[in-house]
Design a protein around this motif. Structure first.
Motif, short mmCIF file in Angstrom:
data_model
loop_
_atom_site.label_atom_id
_atom_site.label_comp_id
_atom_site.label_asym_id
_atom_site.label_seq_id
_atom_site.Cartn_x
_atom_site.Cartn_y
_atom_site.Cartn_z
N TYR A 89 0.84 -1.20 0.00
CA TYR A 89 0.00 0.00 0.00
C TYR A 89 0.88 1.25 0.00
O TYR A 89 0.59 2.22 -0.70
CB TYR A 89 -0.92 0.03 1.22
CG TYR A 89 -1.92 -1.10 1.27
CD1 TYR A 89 -2.70 -1.42 0.17
CD2 TYR A 89 -2.09 -1.83 2.43
CE1 TYR A 89 -3.63 -2.44 0.22
CE2 TYR A 89 -3.03 -2.85 2.49
CZ TYR A 89 -3.79 -3.15 1.39
OH TYR A 89 -4.71 -4.16 1.45
N LEU A 90 1.93 1.23 0.78
CA LEU A 90 2.82 2.39 0.85
C LEU A 90 3.48 2.66 -0.50
O LEU A 90 3.58 3.81 -0.93
CB LEU A 90 3.88 2.19 1.94
CG LEU A 90 4.83 3.36 2.17
CD1 LEU A 90 4.06 4.63 2.52
CD2 LEU A 90 5.82 3.02 3.26
N HIS A 91 3.93 1.61 -1.18
CA HIS A 91 4.51 1.79 -2.51
C HIS A 91 3.54 2.54 -3.43
O HIS A 91 3.93 3.47 -4.13
CB HIS A 91 4.84 0.44 -3.17
CG HIS A 91 5.99 -0.28 -2.59
ND1 HIS A 91 5.89 -1.58 -2.18
CD2 HIS A 91 7.27 0.10 -2.38
CE1 HIS A 91 7.07 -1.97 -1.72
NE2 HIS A 91 7.91 -0.97 -1.82
N GLU A 92 2.30 2.08 -3.43
CA GLU A 92 1.31 2.70 -4.33
C GLU A 92 0.99 4.12 -3.92
O GLU A 92 0.84 5.00 -4.76
CB GLU A 92 0.03 1.86 -4.39
CG GLU A 92 -0.98 2.36 -5.38
CD GLU A 92 -0.50 2.38 -6.83
OE1 GLU A 92 -1.16 3.05 -7.64
OE2 GLU A 92 0.53 1.74 -7.18
N ALA A 93 0.89 4.38 -2.62
CA ALA A 93 0.61 5.74 -2.15
C ALA A 93 1.73 6.69 -2.57
O ALA A 93 1.48 7.81 -3.04
CB ALA A 93 0.43 5.76 -0.64
N ILE A 94 2.96 6.25 -2.44
CA ILE A 94 4.10 7.09 -2.85
C ILE A 94 4.07 7.29 -4.36
O ILE A 94 4.29 8.39 -4.86
CB ILE A 94 5.43 6.46 -2.38
CG1 ILE A 94 5.53 6.55 -0.86
CG2 ILE A 94 6.62 7.14 -3.07
CD1 ILE A 94 6.66 5.74 -0.27
N ARG A 95 3.79 6.24 -5.11
CA ARG A 95 3.73 6.34 -6.56
C ARG A 95 2.64 7.33 -6.98
O ARG A 95 2.84 8.15 -7.87
CB ARG A 95 3.46 4.98 -7.19
CG ARG A 95 3.61 4.97 -8.70
CD ARG A 95 3.31 3.60 -9.27
NE ARG A 95 1.88 3.36 -9.40
CZ ARG A 95 1.10 3.91 -10.33
NH1 ARG A 95 1.60 4.72 -11.22
NH2 ARG A 95 -0.17 3.61 -10.38
N GLN A 96 1.49 7.28 -6.33
CA GLN A 96 0.41 8.19 -6.65
C GLN A 96 0.80 9.64 -6.35
O GLN A 96 0.45 10.55 -7.09
CB GLN A 96 -0.87 7.82 -5.90
CG GLN A 96 -1.54 6.58 -6.41
CD GLN A 96 -1.95 6.69 -7.86
OE1 GLN A 96 -2.36 7.74 -8.35
NE2 GLN A 96 -1.84 5.58 -8.57
N TRP A 97 1.53 9.87 -5.27
CA TRP A 97 1.96 11.21 -4.95
C TRP A 97 2.92 11.72 -6.02
O TRP A 97 2.86 12.86 -6.46
CB TRP A 97 2.63 11.27 -3.60
CG TRP A 97 3.07 12.65 -3.19
CD1 TRP A 97 3.26 13.72 -4.02
CD2 TRP A 97 3.35 13.12 -1.89
NE1 TRP A 97 3.66 14.81 -3.30
CE2 TRP A 97 3.72 14.47 -1.99
CE3 TRP A 97 3.34 12.53 -0.65
CZ2 TRP A 97 4.08 15.23 -0.89
CZ3 TRP A 97 3.70 13.29 0.45
CH2 TRP A 97 4.05 14.62 0.33
N ASP A 98 3.81 10.85 -6.49
CA ASP A 98 4.76 11.22 -7.53
C ASP A 98 4.05 11.62 -8.83
O ASP A 98 4.54 12.47 -9.56
CB ASP A 98 5.72 10.06 -7.83
CG ASP A 98 6.75 9.87 -6.73
OD1 ASP A 98 6.89 10.78 -5.89
OD2 ASP A 98 7.38 8.81 -6.70
N ILE A 99 2.90 11.01 -9.09
CA ILE A 99 2.16 11.31 -10.32
C ILE A 99 1.41 12.62 -10.20
O ILE A 99 1.29 13.36 -11.16
CB ILE A 99 1.16 10.16 -10.63
CG1 ILE A 99 1.95 8.91 -11.05
CG2 ILE A 99 0.19 10.55 -11.73
CD1 ILE A 99 1.10 7.67 -11.20
N ALA A 100 0.92 12.93 -9.00
CA ALA A 100 0.06 14.10 -8.79
C ALA A 100 0.72 15.41 -9.10
O ALA A 100 1.80 15.68 -9.22
CB ALA A 100 -0.45 14.13 -7.35
#
Length: 72
Positions: free
Chosen positions: A61-72
């Motif tokens: 979950y943390l990997h995906e949350a960080i990835r989503q922040w990088d995209i935003a």
């Protein structure tokens, strides 16, 4: 959100289950979709395993949350 609350209230699914083809659990999908209210609900109101790891992709979950922040 109401639909998911109703499903989880009646225990129709295991919140920690992974989708057969993607390997993703419901919280992972909520994070990927950036659905903040759903994320909060799942974390606060269910027995979600926050240590979950997607076996097919070796992400958390943390990997995906960080990835989503990088995209935003």
């Amino acid at each position: 959100l109401e639909f998911v609350q109703e499903i989880l209230h009646h225990k129709a699914i295991d919140i920690n289950c992974a989708h057969p083809s993607t390997g993703y659990a419901p919280l992972f999908i909520a994070i990927r979709c950036r659905h903040i209210l759903l994320i909060e609900y799942i974390i606060e109101k269910t027995d979600v395993d926050l240590q979950w790891v997607c076996e097919k992709k070796d992400v958390t979950y943390l990997h995906e949350a960080i990835r989503q922040w990088d995209i935003a």
